[in-house]
Design an enzyme around this catalytic site. Structure first.
Site, PDB file in Angstrom:
ATOM      1  N   HIS A 261     -31.211  10.366 -43.506  1.00 43.89           N
ATOM      2  CA  HIS A 261     -32.236   9.792 -42.458  1.00 43.89           C
ATOM      3  C   HIS A 261     -31.654   9.477 -40.938  1.00 43.89           C
ATOM      4  CE1 HIS A 261     -35.758   7.160 -41.343  1.00 43.89           C
ATOM      5  NE2 HIS A 261     -34.722   6.773 -40.717  1.00 43.89           N
ATOM      6  N   GLU A 262     -30.675   8.945 -41.009  1.00 44.52           N
ATOM      7  CA  GLU A 262     -29.932   8.450 -39.801  1.00 44.52           C
ATOM      8  C   GLU A 262     -29.280   9.690 -38.983  1.00 44.52           C
ATOM      9  OE1 GLU A 262     -30.571   5.646 -38.640  1.00 44.52           O
ATOM     10  OE2 GLU A 262     -31.290   4.512 -40.392  1.00 44.52           O
ATOM     11  N   HIS A 265     -31.833  11.093 -36.990  1.00 44.94           N
ATOM     12  CA  HIS A 265     -31.733  10.394 -35.528  1.00 44.94           C
ATOM     13  C   HIS A 265     -30.776  10.898 -34.946  1.00 44.94           C
ATOM     14  CE1 HIS A 265     -35.007   7.597 -36.211  1.00 44.94           C
ATOM     15  NE2 HIS A 265     -34.572   7.025 -37.285  1.00 44.94           N
ATOM     16  N   GLU A 291     -38.557   8.864 -34.994  1.00 48.03           N
ATOM     17  CA  GLU A 291     -38.582   8.760 -36.456  1.00 48.03           C
ATOM     18  C   GLU A 291     -39.334  10.112 -37.248  1.00 48.03           C
ATOM     19  OE1 GLU A 291     -37.471   6.205 -37.815  1.00 48.03           O
ATOM     20  OE2 GLU A 291     -38.288   5.980 -39.801  1.00 48.03           O
TER      21      GLU A 291
HETATM   22 CO    CO Z   1     -35.508   5.626 -38.771  1.00 52.28          CO
END
Ligand code: CO
Length: 494
Positions: A261-262, A265, A291
């Protein structure tokens, strides 16, 4: 001074303050990773000094005058957008009395401390009066900023430029209906997620995450991966991005999917247009676009069958406890879908329900249709109406997230919008590049990343967020692609 000169002067100020912001990001990263316990002393002063400096520059009469002059000039699209963001920022800062900013900041620090205690004791009453004060200040903030249809719009716009509650509700209403319909389909499905609760040594998890991130193309010469309690991603400078994840030795998904997830980003941050660094258009388009990137890598790629067809064998090498687990079995487990109380642990299907709950309550609070006195009961009732049961206590209910207690209302919707955008990206990518799953099977992550870079990352905030969504995915933001995407997955699972 000509309009052109005024513009150039603004660009110079912008680049200069961007370096102060970069230093601030590094301070925050340090604070959340390796700062020694006593290091917090004077930190508050350090942060408010730098912030105060940046704020004073961007609210000065000089900057106001430069913006006015530059607006008389014929500018190209990129320059006009820079000017648009400078003007927006200037107006917002001017409208809010500095007294209100200070009150908010002090109240947030106090409320977060009391919230921690309330959460430990599972008792909302402890923090209720402070949350009441917080809502009061947020209502004042909305009034000071001004709004089109309702006060809550002013706060939404802080996080997602141009977003309105009416637009969000138009998407959330059918989305809620569709999720409930799909929940009925998976109610009796066995996902076998127990295998994820076996033993996964932390050092092995760290190694495996580094391996996967390298495979996908996260450049460790320009980025780090560290350990924290609350995972986050940050960009210090164009060639220095940092991400963190958290590890539970008895639950694999937190560390693994937290890292993916990160990383999503971080890949966005790494690929922003470098030539515009320090200018507003060099920033990410919005929180929901951000996101969408993290959710895309975490869910669309990281929870796909194709991904585990490639990496299951490696996973078994890293973790003895997965020796007897097959690809399909693992795929089912990481896609387990069932109603649960905690947002950050929610699966792909039910996650958006958690957001819908928060959106409706914070909207009612800010618009004055609900008082803090009634919000806990409203939380529990709305939760039951969405999920079918009551949260067992406040710590698994209204006290679970820090956002409201730190003064963030209007932020939550961007999480759900990010999910929806990631599904639109999935279908558009499939149309334009052939099957993504085929690309994953062939480990052609560079092609996937290349598409994201071309369609989203390199545009920074040259376009308004929803405009960029339309350009990149070929359609307006809606709930339909997400439902189609998740329904496809559910059909695979049952
Ligand atoms: Co996030």
């Amino acid at each position: 001074m000509s309009g052109k000169e005024a513009y150039e002067k603004l660009a110079e100020i912008s680049r200069k303050t961007a370096y102060f912001s970069a230093a601030l990001s590094l301070v925050f990263w340090d604070q959340r990773t390796y700062m020694p316990p006593e290091g917090y002393r004077y930190r508050g002063e350090l942060i408010s000094t730098i912030r105060g400096y940046i704020h004073s520059v961007w609210t000065s009469d000089e900057v106001g005058e430069l913006i006015r002059r530059a607006e008389d000039e014929e500018l190209d699209h990129v320059e006009r957008m820079n000017l648009y963001w400078w003007r927006r920022n200037y107006e917002k800062n001017k409208k809010i009395p500095s007294r209100l900013v200070m009150d908010m900041s002090r109240l947030a620090t106090r409320t977060v401390e009391v919230w921690k205690k309330a959460r430990r004791e599972k008792n909302f009453e402890i923090v209720k009066p402070l949350l009441g004060e917080m809502v009061e200040l947020l209502r004042k903030r909305a009034d000071a900023l001004g709004y089109g249809e309702e006060p809550y719009d002013a706060l939404l716009d802080d996080y997602e430029p141009g977003l309105t509650a009416r637009f969000v509700e138009k998407i959330f209403e059918p989305l809620e209906r569709e999720i409930k319909r799909l929940l009925d389909r998976v109610r009796d499905v066995e996902f076998g997620e127990e295998i994820l609760h076996r033993h996964f040594p932390e050092d092995k998890q760290i190694q495996f995450n580094h391996y996967l991130l390298r495979e996908i193309g996260y450049d460790f010469n320009r980025g780090r991966l560290d350990k924290t309690v609350h995972p986050f991603a940050t960009r210090i400078l164009p060639h220095d991005v940092r991400i963190t994840t958290r590890y539970h030795e008895d639950y694999l998904p937190s560390g693994l999917f937290g890292a993916l997830h990160e990383m999503g980003h971080a890949l966005y941050n790494m690929n922003l247009p470098e030539e515009y660094f320090g200018l507003p258009v060099g920033n990410p388009a919005s929180l929901s676009l951000h996101e969408s990137q993290s959710r895309f890598w975490e869910n669309v790629v990281g929870r796909s069958l194709a991904f585990w067809k490639v990496y299951m064998e490696d996973a078994r090498k890293y973790f003895d406890s997965l020796r007897d687990v097959g690809v399909e079995q693992f795929y089912r487990a990481v896609n387990a879908m069932k109603p649960s109380t905690i947002r950050v642990e929610a699966d792909e299907l039910t996650y958006n329900l958690h957001i819908i709950l928060r959106f409706r309550l914070e909207r009612a609070l800010i618009n004055g249709q609900m008082e803090v006195e009634d919000v806990r009961d409203a939380w529990n009732e709305t939760f039951r109406q969405l999920f079918g049961f009551y949260p067992p206590d406040d710590s698994e209910g209204i006290l679970q997230d820090i956002h409201w207690y730190s003064g963030s209302m209007g932020y939550f919707p961007t999480y759900a919008l990010g999910n929806l955008i990631s599904a639109q990206i999935y279908f558009r990518m499939n149309e334009e590049m052939g099957s993504i799953h085929e690309l994953i099977l062939n480990r052609r992550f560079g092609d996937i990343l290349g598409w994201l870079r071309e369609k989203i990352h390199r545009h920074g905030s040259i376009y308004m967020p929803m405009e960029l969504v339309k350009m990149a995915t070929g359609k307006e933001l809606g709930y339909e692609d997400f439902v189609r995407y998740i329904e496809e997955k559910i059909s695979n699972l049952i």
